[in-house]
Design a protein around this motif. Structure first.
Motif, mmCIF file in Angstrom:
data_model
loop_
_atom_site.group_PDB
_atom_site.id
_atom_site.type_symbol
_atom_site.label_atom_id
_atom_site.label_comp_id
_atom_site.label_asym_id
_atom_site.label_seq_id
_atom_site.Cartn_x
_atom_site.Cartn_y
_atom_site.Cartn_z
ATOM 1 N N LEU A 451 0.970 -1.251 -0.122
ATOM 2 C CA LEU A 451 -0.029 -0.129 -0.018
ATOM 3 C C LEU A 451 0.764 1.394 -0.116
ATOM 4 C CD1 LEU A 451 -2.667 -0.958 2.663
ATOM 5 C CD2 LEU A 451 -3.031 -1.160 0.172
ATOM 6 N N LEU A 452 0.329 2.433 -0.556
ATOM 7 C CA LEU A 452 1.054 3.567 -0.585
ATOM 8 C C LEU A 452 0.377 4.570 0.039
ATOM 9 C CD1 LEU A 452 2.138 3.817 -4.535
ATOM 10 C CD2 LEU A 452 3.395 2.845 -2.461
ATOM 11 N N PHE A 453 1.038 5.055 1.116
ATOM 12 C CA PHE A 453 0.336 6.080 2.043
ATOM 13 C C PHE A 453 0.360 7.480 1.682
ATOM 14 C CE2 PHE A 453 -0.958 2.570 4.653
ATOM 15 C CZ PHE A 453 0.169 1.650 4.657
ATOM 16 N N ARG A 454 -0.714 8.446 1.974
ATOM 17 C CA ARG A 454 -0.501 9.810 1.939
ATOM 18 C C ARG A 454 -0.612 10.645 3.163
ATOM 19 N NH1 ARG A 454 -4.281 12.254 -2.289
ATOM 20 N NH2 ARG A 454 -5.879 11.596 -0.818
ATOM 21 N N PRO A 455 0.283 11.409 3.409
ATOM 22 C CA PRO A 455 -0.021 12.202 4.751
ATOM 23 C C PRO A 455 -1.121 12.733 5.107
ATOM 24 C CG PRO A 455 2.212 12.840 3.675
ATOM 25 C CD PRO A 455 1.383 12.005 2.663
ATOM 26 N N GLU A 456 -1.983 13.137 3.851
ATOM 27 C CA GLU A 456 -3.295 13.863 4.150
ATOM 28 C C GLU A 456 -4.436 13.019 4.398
ATOM 29 O OE1 GLU A 456 -2.052 13.998 0.514
ATOM 30 O OE2 GLU A 456 -0.806 15.409 1.440
ATOM 31 N N ASP A 457 -4.207 11.632 4.548
ATOM 32 C CA ASP A 457 -4.957 10.616 4.843
ATOM 33 C C ASP A 457 -5.232 10.512 6.539
ATOM 34 O OD1 ASP A 457 -6.079 9.763 2.351
ATOM 35 O OD2 ASP A 457 -4.608 8.303 2.182
ATOM 36 N N ARG A 458 -4.361 11.230 7.139
ATOM 37 C CA ARG A 458 -4.243 11.537 8.603
ATOM 38 C C ARG A 458 -5.367 12.469 9.236
ATOM 39 N NH1 ARG A 458 -0.577 8.005 10.881
ATOM 40 N NH2 ARG A 458 1.362 7.664 9.335
ATOM 41 N N MET A 459 -5.834 13.144 8.087
ATOM 42 C CA MET A 459 -7.043 14.334 8.348
ATOM 43 C C MET A 459 -8.122 13.863 7.949
ATOM 44 S SD MET A 459 -5.481 18.091 8.388
ATOM 45 C CE MET A 459 -4.545 18.792 9.591
ATOM 46 N N ARG A 460 -8.841 12.744 8.778
ATOM 47 C CA ARG A 460 -9.969 12.224 8.199
ATOM 48 C C ARG A 460 -10.884 12.339 9.404
ATOM 49 N NH1 ARG A 460 -12.026 11.362 2.946
ATOM 50 N NH2 ARG A 460 -10.376 10.492 1.481
ATOM 51 N N GLU A 461 -11.768 11.264 9.761
ATOM 52 C CA GLU A 461 -12.561 11.546 10.757
ATOM 53 C C GLU A 461 -12.082 11.801 12.177
ATOM 54 O OE1 GLU A 461 -12.690 6.982 9.896
ATOM 55 O OE2 GLU A 461 -12.386 8.687 8.611
ATOM 56 N N ASN A 462 -10.733 11.286 12.310
ATOM 57 C CA ASN A 462 -10.269 11.446 13.466
ATOM 58 C C ASN A 462 -9.948 12.944 13.909
ATOM 59 O OD1 ASN A 462 -8.320 11.173 11.358
ATOM 60 N ND2 ASN A 462 -6.840 11.439 12.774
ATOM 61 N N VAL A 463 -9.761 13.747 12.882
ATOM 62 C CA VAL A 463 -9.427 15.178 13.143
ATOM 63 C C VAL A 463 -10.827 16.037 13.206
ATOM 64 C CG1 VAL A 463 -8.017 17.166 12.293
ATOM 65 C CG2 VAL A 463 -7.046 14.993 12.256
ATOM 66 N N TRP A 464 -11.756 15.451 12.442
ATOM 67 C CA TRP A 464 -13.026 16.223 12.524
ATOM 68 C C TRP A 464 -13.607 15.751 13.916
ATOM 69 C CZ3 TRP A 464 -14.951 19.478 9.820
ATOM 70 C CH2 TRP A 464 -14.483 19.731 8.323
ATOM 71 N N VAL A 465 -13.400 14.633 14.590
ATOM 72 C CA VAL A 465 -13.789 14.575 15.964
ATOM 73 C C VAL A 465 -13.262 15.693 16.924
ATOM 74 C CG1 VAL A 465 -13.586 12.888 18.062
ATOM 75 C CG2 VAL A 465 -14.306 11.944 15.692
ATOM 76 N N MET A 515 5.548 14.489 5.427
ATOM 77 C CA MET A 515 5.787 15.612 4.365
ATOM 78 C C MET A 515 7.044 16.064 4.052
ATOM 79 S SD MET A 515 2.096 17.809 4.726
ATOM 80 C CE MET A 515 2.641 18.380 6.289
ATOM 81 N N MET A 516 7.997 15.669 5.014
ATOM 82 C CA MET A 516 9.358 16.439 4.810
ATOM 83 C C MET A 516 10.349 15.186 4.796
ATOM 84 S SD MET A 516 8.697 19.905 7.328
ATOM 85 C CE MET A 516 10.551 20.515 6.864
ATOM 86 N N PRO A 517 10.335 14.280 4.037
ATOM 87 C CA PRO A 517 11.244 13.291 4.312
ATOM 88 C C PRO A 517 12.800 13.537 4.143
ATOM 89 C CG PRO A 517 10.156 13.372 1.873
ATOM 90 C CD PRO A 517 9.602 14.591 2.704
ATOM 91 N N GLY A 518 13.316 12.859 5.031
ATOM 92 C CA GLY A 518 14.693 13.127 5.306
ATOM 93 C C GLY A 518 14.967 14.352 6.192
ATOM 94 N N ARG A 519 13.894 15.263 6.624
ATOM 95 C CA ARG A 519 13.780 16.296 7.720
ATOM 96 C C ARG A 519 12.983 16.306 8.465
ATOM 97 N NH1 ARG A 519 14.182 17.682 2.122
ATOM 98 N NH2 ARG A 519 15.889 19.127 1.362
ATOM 99 N N ALA A 520 12.692 15.093 9.080
ATOM 100 C CA ALA A 520 11.607 14.702 10.088
ATOM 101 C C ALA A 520 11.871 15.648 11.062
ATOM 102 C CB ALA A 520 11.620 13.418 10.362
ATOM 103 N N SER A 521 13.248 15.865 11.857
ATOM 104 C CA SER A 521 13.231 16.358 12.936
ATOM 105 C C SER A 521 13.155 17.945 12.626
ATOM 106 C CB SER A 521 14.864 16.247 13.670
ATOM 107 O OG SER A 521 15.706 16.505 12.534
ATOM 108 N N ASN A 522 13.507 18.375 11.724
ATOM 109 C CA ASN A 522 13.459 19.838 11.291
ATOM 110 C C ASN A 522 11.770 20.326 11.214
ATOM 111 O OD1 ASN A 522 15.961 20.320 10.769
ATOM 112 N ND2 ASN A 522 15.917 20.263 8.602
#
Length: 591
Positions: A451-465, A515-522
């Motif tokens: 499966l290929l994941f997209r960061p935006e999918d983390r803003m679904r019903e969980n964030v609407w709650v 969203m910032m691969p290789g720059r996670a800590s930044n």
């Protein structure tokens, strides 16, 4: 498709390709085991003569895709990663870095070996590292909240006004906002482990001085410094999690990691209230000295270097230095004018000064990207509201009509922390489920069935709650506290706010690492910078605003702001992928 290595027969390579729907998993795993062992023998035999970077994987570049998967798709026939092992349930073999080549301060004292590829660690080691990172992450929020029940006692002891005393909390938060920019920058080249060891050692020293303070000014200054040193894990910790966990497991790991920052506010006000009431407020600082010392020991013994890019840089610099030393033996016999020598030294020191003072500030350039800026903005609004709540609880419940003692006031902070704790335990697996569901629904599957994941999918019903719970809880708390209703009513609101805000914090932080691969800590450092500046403003303004307009109207305003910010969710869903594609191009140009 990868070119096969000479020592890996082509028929075996094709046979080992997993097809989830065929039911041939056992044969696949067997074939993979044989291929992997054969491949590892070849790699180990050539280890001494190869660059360390050969065994490293590139950063995530495909919109939240597993970095291992990206490397598997590489056309480099010399890749150190086996194309097919990631699709097996079998844990990949770990290539251990020799003791003499390990990275980080006091690396030889670590009981956990350093791995060439940290994502190949066995799960028990991954969880051990995650556990200690979570424990270290308790330190900063614990320091910010352990003195909250004792603010009145500190004011009386130093003869300072409540607003001035609140600066010991506000400036602590400001330091937590700014210092991580430096810690994050240093970790990208110096490594995570070195940053952890140095920062927490300084934390212990500064808390000793804070405990011995003879004036409010001295106390505030060393509180500021201890806040800055404790904040290293706030930026670098999420980077460590990203170093060792794959994307499809990262939501759960982030949830466990966040238990540390959440247990800090959960336990520290209770501890601070009990210590202040029994031994005086200075005992809270000595408690932090002891706890910080335990963290330093745990880091030295249990946290190997996990940031592979910094390790490559160390090996590269060592190789470069050795090479240049051999090549420069003869030229050093030639004459060099004083002017040339001065120019060379000036250039060297200017480069060092830029590295120390300017380069960390360049992290703020990522705010130019809408996907990053909006994600951080939403999280910062929730975080700032939390610190308005923190000051309000101490001010409201230590006075009439409640008149609670210091220790009882400390216990009141457990309600919103319990909400954080619950959301952290349940929210991580929930988000992992959402990510997998969205990828399957959209048919985002690569050639190997992953499966290929997209960061935006983390803003679904969980964030609407979360978008519903946070403003509702702020209104609920504000007016029940304003009218002095039985304390469980406003505390129930704080519990609900804790659930909502944690759902948002977890999603936002994990999105930034992807969203910032290789720059996670930044990305995490920038998030902490902005949100802690907002928390500083909230802590400083809470007292005068409550005095001017009361809890009811203050938290009504905050609730409206929080509710309006929910517009970010559909915007990110609609535009996030396009923005990330543009961001990837610009970030490559920036490199």
């Amino acid at each position: 498709m990868d070119h096969p290595r000479k020592d890996v027969p082509l028929p075996d390579l094709h046979t080992a390709v997993p097809v989830e729907s065929t039911g041939e998993e056992k044969q696949i795993a067997h074939d993979q085991d044989e291929e992997h062992e054969e491949h590892e023998e070849s790699r180990q035999a050539s280890l001494d003569g190869k660059s360390a970077g050969r065994f490293r994987s590139p950063s995530i570049t495909n919109h939240g895709e597993n970095p291992d998967e990206k490397h598997m798709a590489s056309e480099d026939p010399e890749s150190g990663r086996i194309d097919l092992q990631q699709t097996s349930t079998r844990t990949p073999s770990v290539i251990e870095v020799p003791m003499a080549s390990r990275s980080g301060l006091f690396a030889r004292f670590s009981l956990v070996y350093e791995a060439q590829e940290p994502k190949h660690y066995p799960r028990n080691i991954k969880w051990l590292i995650t556990f200690w990172i979570s424990i270290a992450a308790m330190v900063a929020p614990m320091g910010s909240s352990i003195i909250l029940p004792a603010l009145t006692d500190i004011s009386m002891d130093f003869g300072a006004t409540p607003t001035i005393t609140n600066l010991s909390v506000a400036l602590y938060m400001l330091a937590m906002a700014i210092f991580p920019l430096w810690w994050s920058s240093f970790s990208e080249t110096g490594g995570r482990r070195t940053v952890y060891v140095i920062s927490f050692t300084l934390f212990v020293v500064f808390n000793i001085i804070a405990a011995l303070s003879s004036s409010i000014g001295m106390f505030i200054v060393f509180r500021l410094l201890s806040g800055g040193t404790s904040a290293a894990v706030q930026a670098v910790g999420a980077g460590t999690i990203a170093d060792i966990w794959d994307v499809h497991e990262r939501g759960r790991a982030m949830g466990i990691f966040y238990l540390g920052p959440l247990c800090g506010p959960l336990l520290s006000p209770v501890i601070g209230g009990a210590l202040s009431q029994g031994l005086g407020w200075r005992s809270t600082q000595w408690f932090q000295v002891i706890f910080g010392g335990v963290v330093v020991i745990g880091i030295i013994l249990c946290l190997p270097e996990t940031h592979i890019h910094s390790a490559i840089a160390v090996h590269s610099r060592t190789t470069s230095f050795t090479s240049s030393t051999h090549q420069s033996v003869r030229p050093t016999l030639t004459r060099t004018s004083t002017r040339q020598s001065v120019a060379l030294k000036t250039k060297k020191y200017a480069s060092l000064a830029h590295r120390i003072f300017i380069e960390p500030l360049t992290i703020t350039k990522y705010l130019q990207f809408p996907a990053v800026a909006l994600t951080i903005t939403y999280a910062s609004i929730a975080f700032g509201s939390l610190y308005f709540l923190n000051i309000s609880v101490e001010r409201t419940f230590s006075r009439a009509p409640y008149d609670f003692s210091t220790i009882i006031v400390g216990c009141l902070y457990m309600f919103n922390s319990a909400g954080y704790f619950l959301a952290s335990l349940l929210g991580g697996p929930w988000v992992d489920h959402i990510m997998a569901r969205e990828a399957r629904t959209a048919g985002r599957i690569d050639a190997r069935g992953k499966l290929l994941f997209r960061p935006e999918d983390r803003m679904r019903e969980n964030v609407w709650v979360a978008a519903f719970l946070m403003p509702a809880a702020l209104l609920w708390y504000g007016w029940t506290a304003e009218y002095g209703i039985y304390f469980l009513a406003p505390m129930a609101a704080n519990f609900v706010f804790g659930i909502g805000s944690m759902l948002l914090f977890g999603a936002a932080t994990t999105m930034l690492t992807e969203m910032m691969p290789g720059r996670a800590s930044n990305g995490v450092a920038l998030n902490n910078c902005v949100r802690n500046i907002v928390a500083f403003i909230g802590t400083f303004l809470s007292e005068p605003l409550i005095k001017a307009i009361g809890n009811g109207w203050l938290f009504t305003i905050l609730g409206i702001i929080s509710g309006l910010a929910a517009v970010i969710i559909p915007i990110m869903r609609r535009c996030g992928e396009r923005w990330r594609e543009r961001m990837d191009i610009k970030m490559k140009d920036m490199d």
